[in-house]
Design an enzyme around this catalytic site. Sequence first.
Site, mmCIF file in Angstrom:
data_model
loop_
_atom_site.group_PDB
_atom_site.id
_atom_site.type_symbol
_atom_site.label_atom_id
_atom_site.label_comp_id
_atom_site.label_asym_id
_atom_site.label_seq_id
_atom_site.Cartn_x
_atom_site.Cartn_y
_atom_site.Cartn_z
ATOM 1 N N GLY A 325 0.667 -1.155 0.054
ATOM 2 C CA GLY A 325 -0.013 0.030 0.276
ATOM 3 C C GLY A 325 0.829 1.266 -0.063
ATOM 4 O O GLY A 325 1.854 1.228 -0.654
ATOM 5 N N SER A 326 0.229 2.341 0.768
ATOM 6 C CA SER A 326 0.953 3.283 0.530
ATOM 7 C C SER A 326 2.370 3.633 1.446
ATOM 8 O O SER A 326 2.918 4.632 1.447
ATOM 9 C CB SER A 326 0.049 4.778 1.049
ATOM 10 O OG SER A 326 -1.294 4.857 0.409
ATOM 11 N N THR A 327 2.622 2.627 2.270
ATOM 12 C CA THR A 327 4.035 2.616 2.853
ATOM 13 C C THR A 327 5.197 2.388 1.752
ATOM 14 O O THR A 327 6.132 2.703 2.041
ATOM 15 C CB THR A 327 4.184 1.446 3.746
ATOM 16 O OG1 THR A 327 4.001 0.173 2.909
ATOM 17 C CG2 THR A 327 2.989 1.533 4.948
ATOM 18 N N GLU A 629 -6.490 7.206 5.062
ATOM 19 C CA GLU A 629 -5.023 6.824 5.207
ATOM 20 C C GLU A 629 -4.404 7.290 6.624
ATOM 21 O O GLU A 629 -3.737 6.485 7.286
ATOM 22 C CB GLU A 629 -4.147 6.664 4.213
ATOM 23 C CG GLU A 629 -4.474 5.635 3.063
ATOM 24 C CD GLU A 629 -3.404 5.188 2.063
ATOM 25 O OE1 GLU A 629 -1.969 5.732 2.263
ATOM 26 O OE2 GLU A 629 -3.602 4.348 1.443
#
Length: 629
Positions: A325-327, A629
């Site tokens: 994901g956005s990590t 998020e």
Amino acid sequence: MTEFAPEQRAARFRRRVVVAGLFMFACLALLAARFHHLQVARHEYYLTRAEDNRIALMPVSPNRGAIVDRNGVPLARNYSAYTLEITPSAVADLGATIDALGEIVAIDERDRQRFRKLLAESRNFEGVPIRSRLSDEEVARFVAQRYRFPGVDVQARLFREYPEGASASHVIGYIGRINTRDVEAIEGRGEEANYRGSSHIGKAGLERSYEAELHGRTGYDEVEVNAGGGAVRALSRTPAVQGNDLELTLDIELQKVAEKAFGERRGALVAIEPSTGGVLALVSTPTFDPNLFVDGISVPDWKALNESPDHPLLNRAIYSTYPPGSTYKPFMALAGLESGKRTITQRMPDPGYFMFGGHRFMDDKVGGHGMVDLHKSIVVSCNTYYYQLANDLGIDGIAAFMAPFGFGARTGIDVPGEAEGVLPSPAWKQRRFRKPEQQRWYGGETISVGIGQGYNAFTPLQLANALATLVNDGKMFRPHVVRYVVDAATGARRMIEPEPMRVLDLDPRHLAAVRAAMEDVNRTGTGARAFRGADYTSGGKTGTAQVFSLRGQRYVAGRLAERLRDHSWFIAYAPADAPSIALAVLVENGGFGSASAAPIARQVLDYHLLHARRDEPAAEDPEAVAEGE
């Protein structure tokens, strides 16, 4: 009737005497030759055979080494308990004896089955346990009637114990009884002699990977035995050498804080010391009690663990793989800077979507985030920025930059069972699929990879180690859990030196820009609610990973089955100026990273830096859920 003259009779008698003498001489010669063969030519052979019949070597099992955490807290140790043992050569009727013993101490069918198995593997003069871990009352009852049971005795033995129970069980592992497959492996290594008399071996975790250190060296008692195999007297002893102890990098109190923060949720957490690669905590939930396996797990317990839909035996931290994901975005941002595709101050408009090939890739915020630079793209987690960046870098450029960070490759951690993961590329796709139409790489797949979705699949360990490398100025160490191997006899400590894997040539200005943005994530961005009021500075990044494709539909968690909801991610490090810990948290089907994973990270950092604890699991933040998020 013919009569012989005296001279003829004498000659005939002499001939008979000569023949008889020659016959007797030949017999004596044969006998002498046989004696010479037995007493001289084969003396050593038959002496050895005779000694083998008279003398038996009884193996003495070594004490297994202990395992302690970085502060000396015991995680695996031995304790003494009484066993009821039968020497088969001294018992006339085993069945009747066991039945009679069952009237004094409890002996169930499982005990009988284990006894029969051990009996088949033991020599006739060795004691075979029929019951383990007798209580003081049971010992007293047997001793009072001991005279009735020749060949049966109570012996003190050492048993393995995991005093912290289920905590860190995926790291520590467990031992179990040696089976056929173990025997084949031992013989393959040429270690049969060192395992004679041993009944247990490491099966999982550190108990398995450090078996050679923990087991020790088997000793022997030289015993004179009679024709029936019974021991007559002891002749000599070669003492066993105790196994080495292990001192870990793991902090069991930090581990328990993290495990408690998950509550009943499934997930994983890996916390690493960036400057050494030492693992401070390695969590996989749900967990299990390794004490169940020591003497052979019962059928009901095995069924409960093996058939659970939550798979408690699975080490999610090092074996399970997930889209990050956005990590992934801090690493993508660094790739953009290092490749020259982006500058620190460069800005671009975000209308809330990115068009590619006639398909609209949506941002998580309707209407977009306005003008976005690299700093803002990380703080607010702008998808559109990274859609465009992924397209500009191309899939080969992304894969080439991410590979040195360890994405899609085993780290080599000293805990067995690590998965490789997937760092997608056209070459990977050609290896992965058979049909030509499946092997082709499509540009739209690159767009999804840019925000940590698509074919990306990494372990929490890989993500934590990549973050540790980023905040350690590009210096990567191999993750490890064992810090010292300690000689139990002398106390000498052999350090497991930190192993540098590589140094990434990264521009310090680019690293500083990415880290500054990650620090603002926890000040004003998507991680701010979880880190409100913290007495230290930290950096972080939220992430939400889709479990299945929405195909353009809006994600509404409440309308989905729990196991179809998004995974929740959070990566973090602290203190911001000189990080002593870098971690990755995953909550399966936990939804937004800010809601589920970030509060767990906060509790872990609070304990690591401040020794502050909360008494309840980390709860979802409803405001964070609304925010995203």
